[in-house]
Design an enzyme around this catalytic site. Structure first.
Site, PDB file in Angstrom:
ATOM      1  N   ASP A 183     -10.269   2.849   1.572  1.00 56.05           N
ATOM      2  CA  ASP A 183     -10.476   2.415   2.964  1.00 56.05           C
ATOM      3  C   ASP A 183     -11.142   3.530   3.775  1.00 56.05           C
ATOM      4  OD1 ASP A 183      -9.454  -0.157   2.782  1.00 56.05           O
ATOM      5  OD2 ASP A 183      -7.420   0.439   3.334  1.00 56.05           O
ATOM      6  N   ASN A 209      -4.828   1.781  -1.828  1.00 55.75           N
ATOM      7  CA  ASN A 209      -5.395   0.429  -1.861  1.00 55.75           C
ATOM      8  C   ASN A 209      -6.083   0.135  -3.196  1.00 55.75           C
ATOM      9  OD1 ASN A 209      -7.844   1.807  -1.591  1.00 55.75           O
ATOM     10  ND2 ASN A 209      -8.749   0.179  -0.372  1.00 55.75           N
ATOM     11  N   LYS A 228       0.807  -1.221   0.000  1.00 55.43           N
ATOM     12  CA  LYS A 228       0.000   0.000   0.000  1.00 55.43           C
ATOM     13  C   LYS A 228       0.844   1.276   0.000  1.00 55.43           C
ATOM     14  CE  LYS A 228      -4.251  -1.762   2.093  1.00 55.43           C
ATOM     15  NZ  LYS A 228      -5.294  -1.506   3.101  1.00 55.43           N
ATOM     16  N   GLY A 254      -4.743   2.268  17.415  1.00 51.48           N
ATOM     17  CA  GLY A 254      -3.796   1.857  16.381  1.00 51.48           C
ATOM     18  C   GLY A 254      -3.160   3.062  15.721  1.00 51.48           C
TER      19      GLY A 254
END
Ligand SMILES: NC(=O)c1ccc[n+]([C@@H]2O[C@H](COP(=O)([O-])OP(=O)(O)OC[C@H]3O[C@@H](n4cnc5c(N)ncnc54)[C@H](OP(=O)(O)O)[C@@H]3O)[C@@H](O)[C@H]2O)c1
Length: 286
Positions: free
Chosen positions: A114, A99, A78, A137
Protein backbone atom coordinates in the site's frame (compact mmCIF):
# COMPACT_ATOMS: atom_id res chain seq x y z
CA UNK A 1 -10.18 -25.20 8.37
CA UNK A 2 -7.29 -24.76 5.94
CA UNK A 3 -7.31 -23.28 2.49
CA UNK A 4 -8.72 -25.85 0.13
CA UNK A 5 -6.41 -25.92 -2.84
CA UNK A 6 -6.97 -27.83 -6.03
CA UNK A 7 -5.41 -31.29 -5.80
CA UNK A 8 -2.42 -30.74 -8.05
CA UNK A 9 1.04 -32.23 -7.91
CA UNK A 10 3.77 -29.79 -6.87
CA UNK A 11 5.32 -29.76 -10.35
CA UNK A 12 2.08 -28.52 -11.87
CA UNK A 13 2.65 -25.33 -13.87
CA UNK A 14 -0.49 -23.61 -12.58
CA UNK A 15 0.31 -21.30 -9.70
CA UNK A 16 -2.12 -19.86 -7.22
CA UNK A 17 -2.54 -16.61 -5.35
CA UNK A 18 -5.34 -15.74 -2.96
CA UNK A 19 -7.12 -12.91 -1.27
CA UNK A 20 -8.09 -13.56 2.35
CA UNK A 21 -10.66 -11.09 3.59
CA UNK A 22 -13.99 -11.01 5.36
CA UNK A 23 -16.04 -10.14 3.39
CA UNK A 24 -14.29 -11.01 0.12
CA UNK A 25 -17.09 -11.47 -2.38
CA UNK A 26 -16.94 -7.99 -3.90
CA UNK A 27 -13.18 -7.81 -4.33
CA UNK A 28 -11.82 -6.53 -7.66
CA UNK A 29 -8.42 -8.12 -7.03
CA UNK A 30 -9.24 -11.34 -8.94
CA UNK A 31 -9.95 -9.37 -12.11
CA UNK A 32 -6.72 -7.40 -11.79
CA UNK A 33 -4.53 -10.42 -11.10
CA UNK A 34 -6.15 -12.61 -13.73
CA UNK A 35 -5.47 -9.88 -16.27
CA UNK A 36 -1.88 -9.73 -15.05
CA UNK A 37 -1.42 -13.51 -15.33
CA UNK A 38 -2.76 -13.37 -18.89
CA UNK A 39 -0.55 -10.39 -19.81
CA UNK A 40 2.56 -12.06 -18.39
CA UNK A 41 1.79 -15.39 -20.04
CA UNK A 42 1.83 -17.14 -16.67
CA UNK A 43 -0.54 -19.99 -16.00
CA UNK A 44 -1.96 -18.79 -12.72
CA UNK A 45 -5.16 -18.47 -10.73
CA UNK A 46 -6.23 -15.86 -8.18
CA UNK A 47 -9.05 -16.66 -5.82
CA UNK A 48 -10.79 -14.40 -3.32
CA UNK A 49 -11.73 -16.35 -0.19
CA UNK A 50 -13.85 -15.22 2.69
CA UNK A 51 -11.75 -16.10 5.70
CA UNK A 52 -13.30 -15.28 9.09
CA UNK A 53 -10.76 -14.12 11.70
CA UNK A 54 -10.75 -17.44 13.56
CA UNK A 55 -9.75 -19.24 10.37
CA UNK A 56 -6.85 -16.99 9.40
CA UNK A 57 -4.09 -19.09 11.06
CA UNK A 58 -5.13 -22.23 9.16
CA UNK A 59 -5.53 -20.29 5.93
CA UNK A 60 -2.00 -18.91 6.30
CA UNK A 61 -0.62 -22.42 6.89
CA UNK A 62 -2.20 -23.40 3.57
CA UNK A 63 -0.06 -20.81 1.78
CA UNK A 64 3.04 -22.91 2.46
CA UNK A 65 1.92 -25.53 -0.06
CA UNK A 66 3.86 -25.98 -3.30
CA UNK A 67 2.37 -24.07 -6.20
CA UNK A 68 1.12 -21.24 -4.01
CA UNK A 69 2.62 -17.84 -4.82
CA UNK A 70 1.14 -16.05 -1.82
CA UNK A 71 -1.84 -13.97 -0.88
CA UNK A 72 -3.25 -10.53 -0.43
CA UNK A 73 -4.74 -9.74 2.95
CA UNK A 74 -7.51 -7.24 3.43
CA UNK A 75 -9.79 -6.23 6.26
CA UNK A 76 -9.77 -7.54 8.97
CA UNK A 77 -6.51 -9.51 8.58
CA UNK A 78 -3.79 -6.97 7.84
CA UNK A 79 -2.62 -6.69 11.43
CA UNK A 80 -3.58 -10.13 12.72
CA UNK A 81 -1.30 -11.80 10.17
CA UNK A 82 1.86 -10.19 11.53
CA UNK A 83 2.49 -12.94 14.08
CA UNK A 84 1.70 -15.78 11.66
CA UNK A 85 4.51 -15.16 9.17
CA UNK A 86 8.22 -16.08 9.15
CA UNK A 87 9.55 -12.68 8.06
CA UNK A 88 8.34 -9.15 7.57
CA UNK A 89 9.75 -6.54 5.22
CA UNK A 90 10.90 -3.31 6.91
CA UNK A 91 7.80 -1.55 5.53
CA UNK A 92 5.37 -4.13 6.88
CA UNK A 93 7.12 -4.11 10.25
CA UNK A 94 7.11 -0.33 10.53
CA UNK A 95 3.54 0.11 9.30
CA UNK A 96 2.34 -2.78 11.43
CA UNK A 97 0.22 -4.20 8.65
CA UNK A 98 0.63 -6.81 5.91
CA UNK A 99 -1.33 -6.64 2.67
CA UNK A 100 0.82 -9.10 0.71
CA UNK A 101 2.21 -12.48 1.74
CA UNK A 102 4.97 -13.91 -0.43
CA UNK A 103 5.64 -17.67 -0.41
CA UNK A 104 9.13 -18.98 -1.20
CA UNK A 105 10.08 -22.56 -0.49
CA UNK A 106 7.77 -22.99 2.47
CA UNK A 107 8.61 -19.64 4.06
CA UNK A 108 6.17 -16.76 4.23
CA UNK A 109 7.20 -13.10 4.12
CA UNK A 110 4.78 -10.30 4.90
CA UNK A 111 5.03 -7.09 2.88
CA UNK A 112 3.03 -3.88 2.59
CA UNK A 113 2.54 -2.67 -0.98
CA UNK A 114 0.00 0.00 0.00
CA UNK A 115 2.81 2.41 0.91
CA UNK A 116 4.82 2.17 -2.34
CA UNK A 117 1.53 1.85 -4.20
CA UNK A 118 0.48 5.27 -2.94
CA UNK A 119 3.82 6.82 -3.91
CA UNK A 120 3.60 5.30 -7.39
CA UNK A 121 0.05 6.59 -7.82
CA UNK A 122 1.16 10.07 -6.71
CA UNK A 123 4.07 9.97 -9.13
CA UNK A 124 1.69 9.05 -11.97
CA UNK A 125 -0.14 12.34 -11.44
CA UNK A 126 3.03 14.39 -10.87
CA UNK A 127 2.01 15.25 -7.33
CA UNK A 128 4.40 17.70 -5.67
CA UNK A 129 7.10 16.03 -3.58
CA UNK A 130 8.98 17.28 -0.59
CA UNK A 131 6.46 19.93 0.44
CA UNK A 132 3.94 20.03 3.24
CA UNK A 133 1.55 17.09 3.12
CA UNK A 134 -1.52 16.45 5.23
CA UNK A 135 -2.83 12.94 5.85
CA UNK A 136 -6.45 12.67 6.99
CA UNK A 137 -7.10 9.57 9.11
CA UNK A 138 -5.12 7.42 11.53
CA UNK A 139 -6.14 3.86 10.68
CA UNK A 140 -4.26 1.25 8.64
CA UNK A 141 -4.33 3.19 5.37
CA UNK A 142 -3.12 6.34 7.11
CA UNK A 143 -0.24 4.41 8.67
CA UNK A 144 0.87 3.28 5.22
CA UNK A 145 0.49 6.83 3.87
CA UNK A 146 2.46 8.45 6.69
CA UNK A 147 5.22 5.83 6.40
CA UNK A 148 5.40 6.36 2.63
CA UNK A 149 5.36 10.15 2.69
CA UNK A 150 7.84 10.50 5.56
CA UNK A 151 10.17 8.03 3.79
CA UNK A 152 9.85 10.10 0.60
CA UNK A 153 10.90 13.30 2.39
CA UNK A 154 7.55 15.03 2.82
CA UNK A 155 6.81 17.12 5.87
CA UNK A 156 3.67 15.40 7.16
CA UNK A 157 0.83 16.62 9.35
CA UNK A 158 -1.80 14.12 10.48
CA UNK A 159 -5.39 15.15 11.13
CA UNK A 160 -7.83 12.60 12.48
CA UNK A 161 -11.32 12.68 13.94
CA UNK A 162 -9.91 11.06 17.08
CA UNK A 163 -6.92 13.30 17.74
CA UNK A 164 -5.24 10.90 20.18
CA UNK A 165 -4.87 8.32 17.38
CA UNK A 166 -3.14 10.93 15.19
CA UNK A 167 -0.77 11.68 18.06
CA UNK A 168 0.02 7.98 18.55
CA UNK A 169 0.62 7.53 14.81
CA UNK A 170 2.95 10.53 14.66
CA UNK A 171 4.89 9.33 17.69
CA UNK A 172 5.41 5.96 16.02
CA UNK A 173 5.96 6.76 12.35
CA UNK A 174 6.87 10.45 12.19
CA UNK A 175 5.00 13.53 11.11
CA UNK A 176 3.07 15.78 13.46
CA UNK A 177 -0.48 15.46 14.72
CA UNK A 178 -2.57 18.55 14.12
CA UNK A 179 -6.05 19.91 14.52
CA UNK A 180 -7.67 21.29 11.36
CA UNK A 181 -7.41 24.79 12.84
CA UNK A 182 -3.64 24.53 13.30
CA UNK A 183 -2.76 23.38 9.76
CA UNK A 184 -1.32 26.15 7.51
CA UNK A 185 -3.62 25.07 4.68
CA UNK A 186 -2.43 27.63 2.13
CA UNK A 187 1.03 26.01 2.27
CA UNK A 188 -0.21 22.43 1.80
CA UNK A 189 0.89 20.91 -1.52
CA UNK A 190 -0.54 17.41 -0.99
CA UNK A 191 -3.68 16.34 0.84
CA UNK A 192 -4.26 12.59 1.20
CA UNK A 193 -7.56 11.32 2.48
CA UNK A 194 -6.71 8.03 4.19
CA UNK A 195 -9.88 8.08 6.29
CA UNK A 196 -13.07 6.24 5.43
CA UNK A 197 -15.00 9.51 5.22
CA UNK A 198 -16.72 9.73 1.86
CA UNK A 199 -16.77 5.98 1.31
CA UNK A 200 -20.18 5.18 -0.17
CA UNK A 201 -21.23 8.64 1.03
CA UNK A 202 -21.18 11.21 -1.80
CA UNK A 203 -22.10 14.06 0.56
CA UNK A 204 -19.59 13.27 3.30
CA UNK A 205 -16.18 14.90 3.44
CA UNK A 206 -13.26 14.45 5.83
CA UNK A 207 -12.51 18.18 5.43
CA UNK A 208 -15.65 20.18 5.92
CA UNK A 209 -15.73 23.00 5.08
CA UNK A 210 -13.12 22.65 2.34
CA UNK A 211 -10.24 25.09 2.68
CA UNK A 212 -8.05 26.47 -0.12
CA UNK A 213 -4.65 24.82 -0.46
CA UNK A 214 -1.48 25.88 -2.26
CA UNK A 215 -2.27 26.58 -5.94
CA UNK A 216 -0.41 23.54 -7.35
CA UNK A 217 -1.65 21.18 -4.64
CA UNK A 218 -2.96 17.71 -5.40
CA UNK A 219 -5.79 16.15 -3.41
CA UNK A 220 -5.49 12.37 -3.36
CA UNK A 221 -8.51 10.52 -2.02
CA UNK A 222 -7.83 6.86 -1.27
CA UNK A 223 -11.58 6.34 -1.48
CA UNK A 224 -12.64 5.31 -4.99
CA UNK A 225 -16.35 4.75 -4.56
CA UNK A 226 -17.90 7.06 -5.57
CA UNK A 227 -15.38 7.78 -8.31
CA UNK A 228 -15.62 11.47 -7.43
CA UNK A 229 -15.98 12.08 -3.72
CA UNK A 230 -17.21 15.31 -2.19
CA UNK A 231 -13.62 16.12 -1.20
CA UNK A 232 -12.53 15.72 -4.83
CA UNK A 233 -15.51 17.70 -6.09
CA UNK A 234 -14.76 20.62 -3.78
CA UNK A 235 -11.04 20.52 -4.54
CA UNK A 236 -11.74 20.65 -8.28
CA UNK A 237 -14.21 23.47 -7.78
CA UNK A 238 -11.37 25.34 -6.03
CA UNK A 239 -9.19 24.82 -9.12
CA UNK A 240 -7.07 22.01 -7.67
CA UNK A 241 -6.19 18.64 -9.12
CA UNK A 242 -7.93 15.74 -7.40
CA UNK A 243 -7.60 11.97 -7.86
CA UNK A 244 -9.42 8.98 -6.44
CA UNK A 245 -7.74 5.85 -5.02
CA UNK A 246 -7.95 3.62 -8.09
CA UNK A 247 -4.36 4.33 -9.04
CA UNK A 248 -3.14 3.22 -5.62
CA UNK A 249 -5.33 0.12 -5.77
CA UNK A 250 -3.81 -0.81 -9.13
CA UNK A 251 -0.24 -0.11 -8.05
CA UNK A 252 -0.46 -2.11 -4.81
CA UNK A 253 -1.71 -5.04 -6.90
CA UNK A 254 1.06 -4.56 -9.47
CA UNK A 255 3.70 -4.63 -6.74
CA UNK A 256 2.21 -7.73 -5.12
CA UNK A 257 2.09 -9.50 -8.48
CA UNK A 258 5.73 -8.62 -9.14
CA UNK A 259 6.76 -9.92 -5.71
CA UNK A 260 4.99 -13.23 -6.38
CA UNK A 261 6.00 -13.83 -9.98
CA UNK A 262 8.94 -11.54 -10.82
CA UNK A 263 6.88 -10.21 -13.73
CA UNK A 264 6.72 -6.42 -14.08
CA UNK A 265 3.27 -6.02 -15.60
CA UNK A 266 2.39 -2.40 -16.55
CA UNK A 267 -0.04 -0.69 -14.21
CA UNK A 268 -2.31 -0.05 -17.19
CA UNK A 269 -3.16 -3.75 -17.25
CA UNK A 270 -4.45 -3.52 -13.67
CA UNK A 271 -6.26 -0.23 -14.34
CA UNK A 272 -7.77 -1.72 -17.48
CA UNK A 273 -9.13 -4.64 -15.48
CA UNK A 274 -10.67 -2.21 -12.99
CA UNK A 275 -12.22 -0.16 -15.75
CA UNK A 276 -13.53 -3.21 -17.55
CA UNK A 277 -16.43 -3.99 -15.25
CA UNK A 278 -18.56 -2.53 -12.52
CA UNK A 279 -17.17 0.08 -10.14
CA UNK A 280 -14.64 -1.32 -7.68
CA UNK A 281 -15.87 -2.22 -4.21
CA UNK A 282 -13.84 -0.76 -1.33
CA UNK A 283 -11.71 -3.47 0.17
CA UNK A 284 -9.03 -1.70 2.14
CA UNK A 285 -6.54 -1.86 -0.65
CA UNK A 286 -6.41 -5.46 -1.84
N1 LIG B 1 -7.07 2.97 -2.73
C1 LIG B 1 -6.49 1.99 -2.05
O1 LIG B 1 -5.72 1.20 -2.60
C2 LIG B 1 -6.78 1.87 -0.58
C3 LIG B 1 -5.92 1.12 0.24
C4 LIG B 1 -6.20 1.04 1.60
C5 LIG B 1 -7.32 1.67 2.10
N2 LIG B 1 -8.14 2.38 1.27
C6 LIG B 1 -9.31 3.09 1.80
O2 LIG B 1 -8.88 3.92 2.87
C7 LIG B 1 -9.93 4.10 3.81
C8 LIG B 1 -9.43 3.83 5.23
O3 LIG B 1 -9.09 2.46 5.35
P1 LIG B 1 -8.43 1.90 6.72
O4 LIG B 1 -8.09 0.50 6.46
O5 LIG B 1 -7.38 2.82 7.22
O6 LIG B 1 -9.68 1.98 7.72
P2 LIG B 1 -9.62 2.04 9.32
O7 LIG B 1 -8.38 1.41 9.83
O8 LIG B 1 -10.95 1.56 9.77
O9 LIG B 1 -9.51 3.63 9.65
C9 LIG B 1 -10.55 4.51 9.34
C10 LIG B 1 -10.12 5.95 9.63
O10 LIG B 1 -11.10 6.82 9.08
C11 LIG B 1 -11.55 7.71 10.11
N3 LIG B 1 -12.98 7.96 9.86
C12 LIG B 1 -13.95 7.04 9.66
N4 LIG B 1 -15.12 7.66 9.41
C13 LIG B 1 -14.88 8.99 9.45
C14 LIG B 1 -15.67 10.15 9.27
N5 LIG B 1 -16.99 10.05 8.99
N6 LIG B 1 -15.09 11.36 9.36
C15 LIG B 1 -13.77 11.47 9.62
N7 LIG B 1 -12.96 10.42 9.81
C16 LIG B 1 -13.50 9.19 9.72
C17 LIG B 1 -11.30 6.97 11.40
O11 LIG B 1 -11.23 7.93 12.43
P3 LIG B 1 -11.27 7.51 14.00
O12 LIG B 1 -9.86 7.16 14.37
O13 LIG B 1 -11.78 8.72 14.68
O14 LIG B 1 -12.21 6.33 14.10
C18 LIG B 1 -9.97 6.29 11.10
O15 LIG B 1 -8.90 7.19 11.25
C19 LIG B 1 -11.06 3.16 3.36
O16 LIG B 1 -11.98 3.94 2.62
C20 LIG B 1 -10.36 2.18 2.44
O17 LIG B 1 -11.23 1.65 1.45
C21 LIG B 1 -7.89 2.49 -0.06
Amino acid sequence: MGVSLPDRPSFCAVQHAFLFADPAAHSRSPEMHRAAFAHAGISGEYTARRVPPAELPAAVVGLRQPGVLGANLSLPHKTAALSLLDDLTPAARAIGAVNTVIHRGGRLTGDNTDAPGLLAALADVDAPTGGLSVVLGAGGAARAAVYALVSAGHTVMIVNRTHARAQALAAELGGRAAWPETVPWSAVTLLVNASSAGLDAPDESPLSPFVPLEARAVVYDMVYRPAETRLMREARAAGLRAENGLGMLAHQARLAFRAWTGADVPVGVFLGALAGGRMPQPEGGA
